[in-house]
Enzyme design. Structure first.
Site, PDB file in Angstrom:
ATOM      1  N   LYS A 195      17.089   6.708 -56.428  1.00 11.98           N
ATOM      2  CA  LYS A 195      17.655   5.468 -55.889  1.00 11.98           C
ATOM      3  C   LYS A 195      17.955   5.681 -54.415  1.00 11.98           C
ATOM      4  O   LYS A 195      18.750   6.552 -54.038  1.00 11.98           O
ATOM      5  CB  LYS A 195      18.927   5.101 -56.645  1.00 11.98           C
ATOM      6  CG  LYS A 195      19.602   3.867 -56.085  1.00 11.98           C
ATOM      7  CD  LYS A 195      20.763   3.411 -56.931  1.00 11.98           C
ATOM      8  CE  LYS A 195      21.436   2.205 -56.300  1.00 11.98           C
ATOM      9  NZ  LYS A 195      22.599   1.759 -57.073  1.00 11.98           N
ATOM     10  N   LYS A 248      13.835   3.123 -57.343  1.00  9.17           N
ATOM     11  CA  LYS A 248      14.453   1.900 -56.839  1.00  9.17           C
ATOM     12  C   LYS A 248      14.711   2.006 -55.351  1.00  9.17           C
ATOM     13  O   LYS A 248      15.254   3.029 -54.936  1.00  9.17           O
ATOM     14  CB  LYS A 248      15.782   1.685 -57.583  1.00  9.17           C
ATOM     15  CG  LYS A 248      16.598   0.535 -57.067  1.00  9.17           C
ATOM     16  CD  LYS A 248      17.892   0.466 -57.790  1.00  9.17           C
ATOM     17  CE  LYS A 248      18.713  -0.647 -57.159  1.00  9.17           C
ATOM     18  NZ  LYS A 248      20.082  -0.599 -57.560  1.00  9.17           N
ATOM     19  N   SER A 274      17.003  -6.984 -55.234  1.00 14.29           N
ATOM     20  CA  SER A 274      17.403  -8.300 -54.745  1.00 14.29           C
ATOM     21  C   SER A 274      16.733  -8.690 -53.426  1.00 14.29           C
ATOM     22  O   SER A 274      16.240  -9.812 -53.283  1.00 14.29           O
ATOM     23  CB  SER A 274      18.929  -8.349 -54.605  1.00 14.29           C
ATOM     24  OG  SER A 274      19.392  -7.326 -53.744  1.00 14.29           O
TER      25      SER A 274
HETATM   26  C1  PBG Z   1      25.094  -0.418 -58.191  1.00 13.25           C
HETATM   27  C2  PBG Z   1      23.779  -1.080 -58.039  1.00 13.25           C
HETATM   28  C3  PBG Z   1      23.198  -1.659 -56.895  1.00 13.25           C
HETATM   29  C4  PBG Z   1      22.012  -2.254 -57.307  1.00 13.25           C
HETATM   30  C5  PBG Z   1      21.882  -1.999 -58.663  1.00 13.25           C
HETATM   31  N1  PBG Z   1      22.990  -1.238 -59.093  1.00 13.25           N
HETATM   32  C6  PBG Z   1      23.684  -1.811 -55.514  1.00 13.25           C
HETATM   33  C7  PBG Z   1      23.980  -0.694 -54.641  1.00 13.25           C
HETATM   34  O1  PBG Z   1      23.676   0.461 -54.897  1.00 13.25           O
HETATM   35  O2  PBG Z   1      24.581  -1.003 -53.628  1.00 13.25           O
HETATM   36  C8  PBG Z   1      21.072  -3.034 -56.433  1.00 13.25           C
HETATM   37  C9  PBG Z   1      20.222  -4.000 -57.134  1.00 13.25           C
HETATM   38  C10 PBG Z   1      19.545  -4.997 -56.282  1.00 13.25           C
HETATM   39  O3  PBG Z   1      19.600  -4.971 -55.037  1.00 13.25           O
HETATM   40  O4  PBG Z   1      18.918  -5.862 -56.872  1.00 13.25           O
HETATM   41  N2  PBG Z   1      25.250   0.810 -57.637  1.00 13.25           N
END
Ligand code: PBG
Length: 322
Positions: A195, A248, A274
């Site tokens: 991630k 991701k 997103s």
């Molecule tokens: C929580 C999380 C996030 C996303 C999924 N789980 C945000 C982040 O890490 O700030 C992002 C998902 C998206 O942008 O669609 N940690």
């Protein structure tokens, strides 16, 4: 044999033939739709930066899940926005926490659905970081405790799979041990293994009200420049017991998805996040692109890169065109 004996255009001559030689097909059962559960009743707040997505209170989440299942999207990923946040995310570890209440309500009404619970603290902490803060940074090992408690509680109320998205070291192993200790040895873990610290999460942080109040997530999420490191993260998660690994975001990281698929024998998920979704919506609203065609092309490219599972906000719009 080369040209003129070989002509690759021969297999492109008719739609039926093109269909027969199609290598990659996205189907509704590949897709997971993320949903945002909001405290209270009668809540349906549009998320401005993510057209067609809402913060929904529990009874509205149930209706939404029925609608998705009816259109063939049978898997959802739940995020929660609680009534009160605290310093370390303890508010998400109780069986009556917001996502837990939603799971109980959905399972009561809908049989044929698969509920994935995102495991993280950022929606539940007052500072918006993914764990417990000590000396201005997220403390890894203290955070493992709240994450695993959250996971065990979500398992207890009926989640079908847990998905840790926090990027703490050792969280998959810790969570596996705590789930097993509580008797949930059949609960799968889908780890957000690679991630990245990405600007593509911007709209999500509006939706989940989870933007960090100071600093950023660079001490725990990965540097977008690194591919080898992603392989190390994934290898460790598999060793710790991950059943599915995730990359991701998806689109800027198709190479990482492909390397993962080529390197490991394990189901791979990709999160079409997103910001990737909102860019498509914004351009489509202006009439600059053909939304359906672009969406199908994007999802197909993610699957072609090697993803078995695609988490995407497009799921509800694209299901009828697959
Ligand atoms: C929580 C999380 C996030 C996303 C999924 N789980 C945000 C982040 O890490 O700030 C992002 C998902 C998206 O942008 O669609 N940690």
């Amino acid at each position: 044999m080369a040209f003129p004996e070989t002509r690759l255009r021969r297999l492109r001559q008719s739609e039926i033939l093109r269909q027969m030689v199609t290598e990659t097909r996205v189907v509704a059962s590949d897709l997971v739709m993320p949903l945002f559960v909001y405290a209270g009743t009668n809540v349906r707040n549009p998320i401005k930066s993510m057209p067609g997505n809402y913060q929904l209170s529990v009874e509205n989440i149930v209706t939404e899940c029925k609608r998705l299942v009816d259109m063939g999207i049978k898997s959802v990923l739940l995020f929660g926005i609680p009534e009160h946040k605290d310093a370390d995310g303890t508010c998400a570890t109780h069986d009556d926490a917001i996502v837990q209440r939603a799971i109980i309500a959905i399972k009561k009404e809908i049989k044929d659905i698969f509920i994935i619970a995102d495991i993280c603290n950022c929606e539940y902490t007052t500072h918006g970081h993914c764990g417990t803060i000590v000396d201005g940074d997220v403390h890894n090992d203290l955070t493992l405790v709240t994450l695993s408690k959250q996971a065990v509680s979500l398992a207890r109320v009926g989640a079908d799979m847990v998905a840790p998205s926090d990027m703490m070291d050792g969280r998959v192993g810790h969570m596996r041990q705590e789930l097993d200790r509580a008797g949930y040895y059949n609960m799968p873990i889908m780890s957000y293994s690679a991630k990245y610290a990405s600007a593509f999460y911007g709209p999500f942080r509006d939706a989940a009200e989870s933007a960090p109040q100071f600093g950023n997530r660079a001490t725990y999420q990965m540097n977008p420049a690194n591919g080898d490191e992603a392989m190390r993260e994934i290898e460790l998660d598999i060793e710790e017991g991950a059943d599915i690994v995730m990359v991701k975001p998806a689109l800027s990281y198709l190479d990482v998805i492909r390397r993962t698929k080529d390197t490991f024998n394990i189901p791979v998920a990709a999160y079409n996040v997103s910001g990737e979704f909102s860019m498509v919506k914004a351009a489509a609203e202006r009439g600059w692109i053909d939304e359906n065609r672009i969406t199908k092309e994007i999802l197909t490219s993610i699957k072609r890169a090697g993803a078995d599972i695609i988490i995407t906000y497009h799921a509800q719009d694209i299901a009828k065109f697959l």
